[in-house]
Design a protein around this motif. Sequence first.
Motif, mmCIF file in Angstrom:
data_model
loop_
_atom_site.group_PDB
_atom_site.id
_atom_site.type_symbol
_atom_site.label_atom_id
_atom_site.label_comp_id
_atom_site.label_asym_id
_atom_site.label_seq_id
_atom_site.Cartn_x
_atom_site.Cartn_y
_atom_site.Cartn_z
ATOM 1 N N GLU A 1 -48.655 -15.033 -9.718
ATOM 2 C CA GLU A 1 -49.197 -13.741 -10.157
ATOM 3 C C GLU A 1 -50.652 -13.854 -10.557
ATOM 4 O O GLU A 1 -51.214 -12.923 -11.166
ATOM 5 C CB GLU A 1 -48.367 -13.218 -11.339
ATOM 6 C CG GLU A 1 -46.910 -12.951 -10.977
ATOM 7 C CD GLU A 1 -46.076 -12.599 -12.204
ATOM 8 O OE1 GLU A 1 -46.646 -12.647 -13.328
ATOM 9 O OE2 GLU A 1 -44.878 -12.314 -12.038
ATOM 10 N N ASN A 2 -51.272 -15.013 -10.271
ATOM 11 C CA ASN A 2 -52.674 -15.275 -10.636
ATOM 12 C C ASN A 2 -52.894 -15.213 -12.137
ATOM 13 O O ASN A 2 -53.982 -14.851 -12.625
ATOM 14 C CB ASN A 2 -53.622 -14.281 -9.941
ATOM 15 C CG ASN A 2 -53.638 -14.470 -8.435
ATOM 16 O OD1 ASN A 2 -53.582 -15.599 -7.946
ATOM 17 N ND2 ASN A 2 -53.704 -13.349 -7.696
ATOM 18 N N SER A 3 -51.863 -15.555 -12.894
ATOM 19 C CA SER A 3 -51.983 -15.566 -14.351
ATOM 20 C C SER A 3 -52.163 -16.971 -14.893
ATOM 21 O O SER A 3 -52.275 -17.165 -16.113
ATOM 22 C CB SER A 3 -50.739 -14.924 -14.991
ATOM 23 O OG SER A 3 -50.608 -13.579 -14.596
ATOM 24 N N ALA A 4 -52.132 -17.979 -14.058
ATOM 25 C CA ALA A 4 -52.339 -19.377 -14.475
ATOM 26 C C ALA A 4 -53.234 -20.045 -13.440
ATOM 27 O O ALA A 4 -53.206 -19.727 -12.243
ATOM 28 C CB ALA A 4 -51.013 -20.114 -14.583
ATOM 29 N N SER A 5 -54.037 -20.978 -13.917
ATOM 30 C CA SER A 5 -54.962 -21.681 -13.026
ATOM 31 C C SER A 5 -54.235 -22.819 -12.290
ATOM 32 O O SER A 5 -53.141 -23.246 -12.663
ATOM 33 C CB SER A 5 -56.140 -22.238 -13.806
ATOM 34 O OG SER A 5 -55.686 -23.237 -14.716
ATOM 35 N N ARG B 1 -41.844 -21.652 -15.081
ATOM 36 C CA ARG B 1 -42.621 -20.572 -15.682
ATOM 37 C C ARG B 1 -44.056 -20.548 -15.129
ATOM 38 O O ARG B 1 -44.564 -19.494 -14.723
ATOM 39 C CB ARG B 1 -42.652 -20.732 -17.211
ATOM 40 C CG ARG B 1 -43.353 -19.578 -17.923
ATOM 41 C CD ARG B 1 -43.424 -19.807 -19.431
ATOM 42 N NE ARG B 1 -42.101 -20.060 -20.014
ATOM 43 C CZ ARG B 1 -41.721 -21.215 -20.519
ATOM 44 N NH1 ARG B 1 -42.559 -22.255 -20.516
ATOM 45 N NH2 ARG B 1 -40.515 -21.350 -21.043
ATOM 46 N N PHE B 2 -44.726 -21.714 -15.107
ATOM 47 C CA PHE B 2 -46.110 -21.758 -14.624
ATOM 48 C C PHE B 2 -46.195 -21.526 -13.115
ATOM 49 O O PHE B 2 -47.200 -21.041 -12.612
ATOM 50 C CB PHE B 2 -46.750 -23.100 -14.990
ATOM 51 C CG PHE B 2 -47.377 -23.092 -16.348
ATOM 52 C CD1 PHE B 2 -48.728 -22.762 -16.499
ATOM 53 C CD2 PHE B 2 -46.633 -23.375 -17.480
ATOM 54 C CE1 PHE B 2 -49.316 -22.742 -17.762
ATOM 55 C CE2 PHE B 2 -47.211 -23.353 -18.730
ATOM 56 C CZ PHE B 2 -48.548 -23.049 -18.888
ATOM 57 N N GLU C 1 -53.719 -25.823 -14.613
ATOM 58 C CA GLU C 1 -52.572 -25.712 -15.509
ATOM 59 C C GLU C 1 -51.263 -26.009 -14.751
ATOM 60 O O GLU C 1 -50.379 -26.691 -15.264
ATOM 61 C CB GLU C 1 -52.519 -24.316 -16.131
ATOM 62 C CG GLU C 1 -53.640 -24.059 -17.134
ATOM 63 C CD GLU C 1 -53.643 -22.626 -17.622
ATOM 64 O OE1 GLU C 1 -53.966 -22.414 -18.807
ATOM 65 O OE2 GLU C 1 -53.320 -21.725 -16.814
ATOM 66 N N ASN D 1 -44.378 -19.327 -11.519
ATOM 67 C CA ASN D 1 -44.374 -17.876 -11.392
ATOM 68 C C ASN D 1 -45.701 -17.276 -11.836
ATOM 69 O O ASN D 1 -46.216 -16.323 -11.214
ATOM 70 C CB ASN D 1 -43.216 -17.275 -12.206
ATOM 71 C CG ASN D 1 -41.865 -17.657 -11.640
ATOM 72 O OD1 ASN D 1 -41.735 -17.874 -10.426
ATOM 73 N ND2 ASN D 1 -40.846 -17.743 -12.503
ATOM 74 N N LEU D 2 -46.242 -17.819 -12.922
ATOM 75 C CA LEU D 2 -47.539 -17.315 -13.408
ATOM 76 C C LEU D 2 -48.636 -17.582 -12.385
ATOM 77 O O LEU D 2 -49.531 -16.745 -12.185
ATOM 78 C CB LEU D 2 -47.888 -17.976 -14.742
ATOM 79 C CG LEU D 2 -47.038 -17.574 -15.939
ATOM 80 C CD1 LEU D 2 -47.403 -18.416 -17.164
ATOM 81 C CD2 LEU D 2 -47.211 -16.079 -16.250
ATOM 82 N N PHE D 3 -48.598 -18.727 -11.741
ATOM 83 C CA PHE D 3 -49.623 -19.031 -10.737
ATOM 84 C C PHE D 3 -49.506 -18.099 -9.542
ATOM 85 O O PHE D 3 -50.518 -17.680 -8.947
ATOM 86 C CB PHE D 3 -49.479 -20.486 -10.289
ATOM 87 C CG PHE D 3 -50.478 -20.890 -9.259
ATOM 88 C CD1 PHE D 3 -51.800 -21.188 -9.631
ATOM 89 C CD2 PHE D 3 -50.121 -20.974 -7.916
ATOM 90 C CE1 PHE D 3 -52.721 -21.554 -8.656
ATOM 91 C CE2 PHE D 3 -51.053 -21.345 -6.961
ATOM 92 C CZ PHE D 3 -52.352 -21.649 -7.325
#
Length: 360
Positions: A132-136, A125-126, A139, A128-130
Motif C-alpha cells: 500500500e506504499n505505507s512502508a519503505s 504486516r510490513f 523497513e 501489506n504496508l509495503f
Amino acid sequence: MKIYIKLITFVTLSLLVLSCGSDHKSAMAEGMTPVSVKLNSVHTDDNNPLITASGKIQASNSANLSTRMMGFVNKIYVNVGDKVNKGQILISLNDADLQAKSAQVNANITKATAAYNNAEKDYNRFKNLFAENSASQKELDDVTAQYEMTKAGLEATNQMKNEINAQFAYVNIRAPFTGVVTNKFIKIGDMANPGAPLIAVESPKIFEVNAMVPESDISLIKPNSKVDVIVNSIHRTISGIVTEVSTSSKNTGGQYLVKITLDQTDANILSGMFATVQFPVDKTATTSSMTLVPTASIITNGSLKGIYTVSEQQTAILRWLRVGKTYGDNIEVLSGLNADEQYIVFAEGKLFNGAKITIQ
C-alpha cells in the motif's frame, strides 16, 4: 698248495655257518603262529581327491554391542545364555545428563517458537504496508531479515532436539536380532565408554567355519562347492557350502581365509569349536593322479614312514615310503609303492619283517 687247501676249507666252513644261521631264523619264523591280516591294493585316485584345512566354528550372525556415549551402567536385564528378541532392552545407562540437555533444548524450542511467531506477524504486516506504499523498502528488508533469522533459529533448536533423541537410543542397548547372550563385558556401576563392547549376542543354529588354506591349494577351491566339516569334539561330520574365498593373504600369515556355511543340523554345535574341512577337488583341476593309502596303515619310526607289504612267501615286509599331503583319512604316497601292489591294513598280532601271515 697248502694255502689253497686252507682257503677252500675256510670258505666251506663260512658257508656252512651262514646256512645254519639262515636255517635257524627260518625255523624261528616257521615255528611262530602266522598273523592273520587284511590286505588292500594300492590305487591311484584320479577322481576328487580331498584338500583338508583346519578351522573354527562361529555363529553366522554375531555382534558385540557398544554405545556411542559415556555413562554409568544403571541396569543389566539379561544374563549369559538368555534368549533375547529383536529390539529387547539389554542394558540401560545413566541418562541424567541427557535428560538435562533435553530439558534445556525444549526450553530453547519454546523461546525460538515465540520469536518466530512474532517475527512472522511483523513480516506479514510490513509486506501489506509495503504493498500500500505505507512502508519503505528498507523497513521491509529489515523485517524480512529478522523473520528469516528467527525461522533459522527455530530450525536449529529442532535439530538439536533430534540429536538428543538419537543419543537416547544409545542409553538403552537393544538386541539387534533374535539370539542368545554369549558374553557380558561390564557390570552394574561400571563406566561405559564409547566403542567399548558391553555385551555379545549370537543367533543360534546358524553357524559358519573360518578355515585357513595355504597358497598351494587355494586356487583349487571354488565358491558354492559342497564340503564336509568334521567337528572334532563331537565326532560328527556336517555338510556345508563354501560362501567366501579370500583372494589375499595379507595379515593372515600367508594363509587364505575360506568361509563355509554349515547346513542346519540337530548336532550340539557351539561357537569356538575346532573343525576339519574336507574340500573335494575336481579332477580336471589337478595335473596328475595321486596314490593314497589310509593313514592308519602307516608305520612311523621317528621321521620315517612305512607300510607292511606281502612277499611271495606270504611274509610281512616293511616298506619305507616318501609321503606327501594328508587328504582326510588318507595320505599321499610319492614313492615306495607300486601300482596295484598289496599292503596290510589290519593285523591281529604284532608284525615284523619276515613274520608269517595268513590273509583273511
